[in-house]
Design a protein around this motif. Structure first.
Motif, PDB file in Angstrom:
ATOM      1  N   VAL A   1      25.986  42.844  46.317  1.00  0.00           N
ATOM      2  CA  VAL A   1      27.376  42.836  46.776  1.00  0.00           C
ATOM      3  C   VAL A   1      28.289  42.804  45.552  1.00  0.00           C
ATOM      4  CG1 VAL A   1      29.149  41.495  47.968  1.00  0.00           C
ATOM      5  CG2 VAL A   1      26.877  41.769  48.982  1.00  0.00           C
ATOM      6  N   THR A   2      29.287  43.684  45.556  1.00  0.00           N
ATOM      7  CA  THR A   2      30.271  43.742  44.472  1.00  0.00           C
ATOM      8  C   THR A   2      31.589  43.157  44.960  1.00  0.00           C
ATOM      9  OG1 THR A   2      29.258  45.718  43.521  1.00  0.00           O
ATOM     10  CG2 THR A   2      31.552  45.263  42.921  1.00  0.00           C
ATOM     11  N   VAL A   3      32.158  42.261  44.177  1.00  0.00           N
ATOM     12  CA  VAL A   3      33.463  41.673  44.494  1.00  0.00           C
ATOM     13  C   VAL A   3      34.374  41.902  43.297  1.00  0.00           C
ATOM     14  CG1 VAL A   3      34.727  39.609  45.175  1.00  0.00           C
ATOM     15  CG2 VAL A   3      32.347  39.929  45.940  1.00  0.00           C
ATOM     16  N   ASP A   4      35.427  42.664  43.505  1.00  0.00           N
ATOM     17  CA  ASP A   4      36.327  43.035  42.418  1.00  0.00           C
ATOM     18  C   ASP A   4      37.381  41.958  42.151  1.00  0.00           C
ATOM     19  OD1 ASP A   4      34.994  45.334  41.872  1.00  0.00           O
ATOM     20  OD2 ASP A   4      36.442  46.710  42.761  1.00  0.00           O
ATOM     21  N   PRO A   5      38.148  42.088  41.045  1.00  0.00           N
ATOM     22  CA  PRO A   5      39.078  41.024  40.653  1.00  0.00           C
ATOM     23  C   PRO A   5      40.192  40.768  41.655  1.00  0.00           C
ATOM     24  CG  PRO A   5      39.370  42.973  39.288  1.00  0.00           C
ATOM     25  CD  PRO A   5      38.120  43.182  40.067  1.00  0.00           C
ATOM     26  N   PHE A   6      40.667  39.536  41.632  1.00  0.00           N
ATOM     27  CA  PHE A   6      41.803  39.059  42.429  1.00  0.00           C
ATOM     28  C   PHE A   6      41.508  39.026  43.925  1.00  0.00           C
ATOM     29  CE2 PHE A   6      43.506  41.510  38.740  1.00  0.00           C
ATOM     30  CZ  PHE A   6      43.772  40.412  37.944  1.00  0.00           C
ATOM     31  N   THR A   7      40.257  39.120  44.272  1.00  0.00           N
ATOM     32  CA  THR A   7      39.856  38.988  45.676  1.00  0.00           C
ATOM     33  C   THR A   7      39.492  37.538  45.939  1.00  0.00           C
ATOM     34  OG1 THR A   7      39.177  41.239  46.164  1.00  0.00           O
ATOM     35  CG2 THR A   7      37.901  39.504  47.210  1.00  0.00           C
TER      36      THR A   7
ATOM     37  N   SER B   1      27.338  45.814  49.976  1.00  0.00           N
ATOM     38  CA  SER B   1      28.738  46.017  50.336  1.00  0.00           C
ATOM     39  C   SER B   1      29.626  45.894  49.104  1.00  0.00           C
ATOM     40  CB  SER B   1      29.172  45.013  51.415  1.00  0.00           C
ATOM     41  OG  SER B   1      28.572  45.333  52.655  1.00  0.00           O
ATOM     42  N   TRP B   2      30.746  46.588  49.168  1.00  0.00           N
ATOM     43  CA  TRP B   2      31.729  46.555  48.076  1.00  0.00           C
ATOM     44  C   TRP B   2      33.028  45.973  48.613  1.00  0.00           C
ATOM     45  CZ3 TRP B   2      36.308  49.735  47.795  1.00  0.00           C
ATOM     46  CH2 TRP B   2      37.041  49.575  46.603  1.00  0.00           C
ATOM     47  N   ILE B   3      33.512  44.934  47.958  1.00  0.00           N
ATOM     48  CA  ILE B   3      34.785  44.304  48.315  1.00  0.00           C
ATOM     49  C   ILE B   3      35.744  44.586  47.161  1.00  0.00           C
ATOM     50  CG2 ILE B   3      35.919  42.219  49.111  1.00  0.00           C
ATOM     51  CD1 ILE B   3      33.486  43.080  50.822  1.00  0.00           C
ATOM     52  N   GLY B   4      36.733  45.410  47.409  1.00  0.00           N
ATOM     53  CA  GLY B   4      37.635  45.851  46.357  1.00  0.00           C
ATOM     54  C   GLY B   4      38.582  44.764  45.889  1.00  0.00           C
ATOM     55  N   PRO B   5      39.473  45.105  44.961  1.00  0.00           N
ATOM     56  CA  PRO B   5      40.407  44.114  44.424  1.00  0.00           C
ATOM     57  C   PRO B   5      41.491  43.731  45.435  1.00  0.00           C
ATOM     58  CG  PRO B   5      40.889  46.293  43.550  1.00  0.00           C
ATOM     59  CD  PRO B   5      39.616  46.420  44.328  1.00  0.00           C
ATOM     60  N   ASN B   6      42.002  42.515  45.269  1.00  0.00           N
ATOM     61  CA  ASN B   6      43.131  42.028  46.074  1.00  0.00           C
ATOM     62  C   ASN B   6      42.816  42.009  47.572  1.00  0.00           C
ATOM     63  OD1 ASN B   6      45.332  41.657  43.984  1.00  0.00           O
ATOM     64  ND2 ASN B   6      44.761  43.808  43.631  1.00  0.00           N
ATOM     65  N   VAL B   7      41.579  41.742  47.917  1.00  0.00           N
ATOM     66  CA  VAL B   7      41.179  41.574  49.315  1.00  0.00           C
ATOM     67  C   VAL B   7      41.121  40.084  49.626  1.00  0.00           C
ATOM     68  CG1 VAL B   7      39.272  41.879  50.968  1.00  0.00           C
ATOM     69  CG2 VAL B   7      39.893  43.735  49.394  1.00  0.00           C
TER      70      VAL B   7
ATOM     71  N   LYS C   1      26.029  45.332  56.250  1.00  0.00           N
ATOM     72  CA  LYS C   1      25.516  45.969  55.052  1.00  0.00           C
ATOM     73  C   LYS C   1      26.258  47.273  54.751  1.00  0.00           C
ATOM     74  CE  LYS C   1      20.828  44.221  55.945  1.00  0.00           C
ATOM     75  NZ  LYS C   1      19.430  44.603  56.225  1.00  0.00           N
ATOM     76  N   ASN C   2      26.327  47.602  53.465  1.00  0.00           N
ATOM     77  CA  ASN C   2      26.855  48.906  53.015  1.00  0.00           C
ATOM     78  C   ASN C   2      28.292  49.147  53.462  1.00  0.00           C
ATOM     79  OD1 ASN C   2      24.212  49.685  51.955  1.00  0.00           O
ATOM     80  ND2 ASN C   2      23.625  49.929  54.105  1.00  0.00           N
ATOM     81  N   CYS C   3      29.055  48.081  53.604  1.00  0.00           N
ATOM     82  CA  CYS C   3      30.468  48.232  53.972  1.00  0.00           C
ATOM     83  C   CYS C   3      31.326  48.380  52.726  1.00  0.00           C
ATOM     84  CB  CYS C   3      30.931  47.023  54.792  1.00  0.00           C
ATOM     85  SG  CYS C   3      30.206  46.945  56.440  1.00  0.00           S
ATOM     86  N   LYS C   4      32.505  48.974  52.912  1.00  0.00           N
ATOM     87  CA  LYS C   4      33.476  49.120  51.833  1.00  0.00           C
ATOM     88  C   LYS C   4      34.813  48.589  52.336  1.00  0.00           C
ATOM     89  CE  LYS C   4      31.402  53.169  49.549  1.00  0.00           C
ATOM     90  NZ  LYS C   4      30.162  53.208  50.368  1.00  0.00           N
ATOM     91  N   ILE C   5      35.342  47.594  51.635  1.00  0.00           N
ATOM     92  CA  ILE C   5      36.625  46.989  51.988  1.00  0.00           C
ATOM     93  C   ILE C   5      37.593  47.276  50.838  1.00  0.00           C
ATOM     94  CG2 ILE C   5      37.817  44.929  52.766  1.00  0.00           C
ATOM     95  CD1 ILE C   5      35.438  45.639  54.543  1.00  0.00           C
ATOM     96  N   PHE C   6      38.614  48.066  51.103  1.00  0.00           N
ATOM     97  CA  PHE C   6      39.503  48.555  50.051  1.00  0.00           C
ATOM     98  C   PHE C   6      40.645  47.570  49.767  1.00  0.00           C
ATOM     99  CE2 PHE C   6      37.070  52.273  50.614  1.00  0.00           C
ATOM    100  CZ  PHE C   6      37.326  53.148  49.570  1.00  0.00           C
TER     101      PHE C   6
END
Length: 259
Positions: free
Chosen positions: A18-24, A36-42, A52-57
């Protein structure tokens, strides 16, 4: 895979890769499936269960408390299936005491600025285009497509394989396999192109069209049309899906064809 400038509660359960980007910010009582990928500012609030395999922008808010004055802080959830994409600034509210959960199925696409309110149930393979606003307690069945900037009234049901035109005001139920357009929202034919793309035969599509001729094009009320369909048309899975949908409608279905 968690950026040092992200904030993840230590009790949150994140799967493999799982990837969690900054400011989330990911709160307690959150589950996120593998890859799954959790983008920034989420922001993901308590009660979120993401597959599984979700993308949250960026900018999305998942499992925020309902915008419902009757909500009293009861525990509730948002459940999102596998392989679903949630684009920028989507908001999904968790459930209330009514159903206690808001459900988004697998393989869905929620485009930017969509709002899904409390206690909604969205099936799998559903596409909700940009800026659609979905009120509470709405049900959207598998493979439906909702055009951009539409507004869906609370307690409405939208049937499987249907397609709602962009900018629509959806105040009544939309039966399965149909296209819905115009104002007030009304029958605009069978979603033939969508059905062909999903492997429905020409014979099946013609059968569905015949069912809707009785319902929407023969100047009969729904009760009479349903009786005529059962007498005159052979029983099929598609026919019975339509009949059951019409009979179980609580808000009533959209209008027939309007010139």
């Amino acid at each position: 895979m968690i950026h040092p400038m992200a904030s993840v509660d230590p009790t949150a359960k994140l799967g493999k890769n799982v990837t969690v980007d900054p400011f989330t910010m990911i709160h307690e009582d959150v589950v996120i499936g593998d890859n799954s990928w959790i983008g920034p500012n989420v922001t993901i609030f308590p009660g979120a269960q993401i597959g599984k395999n979700c993308k949250i922008f960026p900018g999305s808010v998942i499992a925020g408390i309902p915008q419902d004055l009757k909500f009293k802080g009861e525990e509730s959830t948002v459940i999102i299936g596998d392989n679903t994409t949630v684009r920028e600034c989507v908001t999904i509210s968790r459930g209330t005491v009514d159903k206690q959960t808001t459900i988004i199925g697998s393989d869905c696409l929620l485009m930017a600025y969509v709002h899904v309110a409390h206690d909604c149930a969205i099936g799998s393979h559903v596409i909700v285009a940009n800026s659609v606003q979905i009120a509470g307690h709405v049900s959207i069945d598998d493979w439906a497509i909702i055009g951009g900037s539409s507004a869906v009234h609370q307690f409405v049901r939208i049937g499987m394989h249907s397609m709602v035109s962009g900018g629509s005001l959806v105040r009544k139920d939309v039966p399965p396999f149909t296209k819905a357009a115009r104002e007030p929202l009304s029958y605009a034919g069978v979603n033939s192109l969508g059905l062909r793309r999903r492997g429905f035969s020409s014979e099946t599509i013609a059968h569905v069209q015949e069912v809707y001729r009785y319902l929407f094009l023969n100047s009969m009320n729904n009760s009479k049309a349903l009786e005529e369909i059962e007498v005159n048309l052979p029983a099929t899975k598609e026919r019975d899906e339509i009949l059951n949908f019409i009979r179980s409608s609580e808000r009533g279905v959209m209008k027939g064809y309007i010139n």
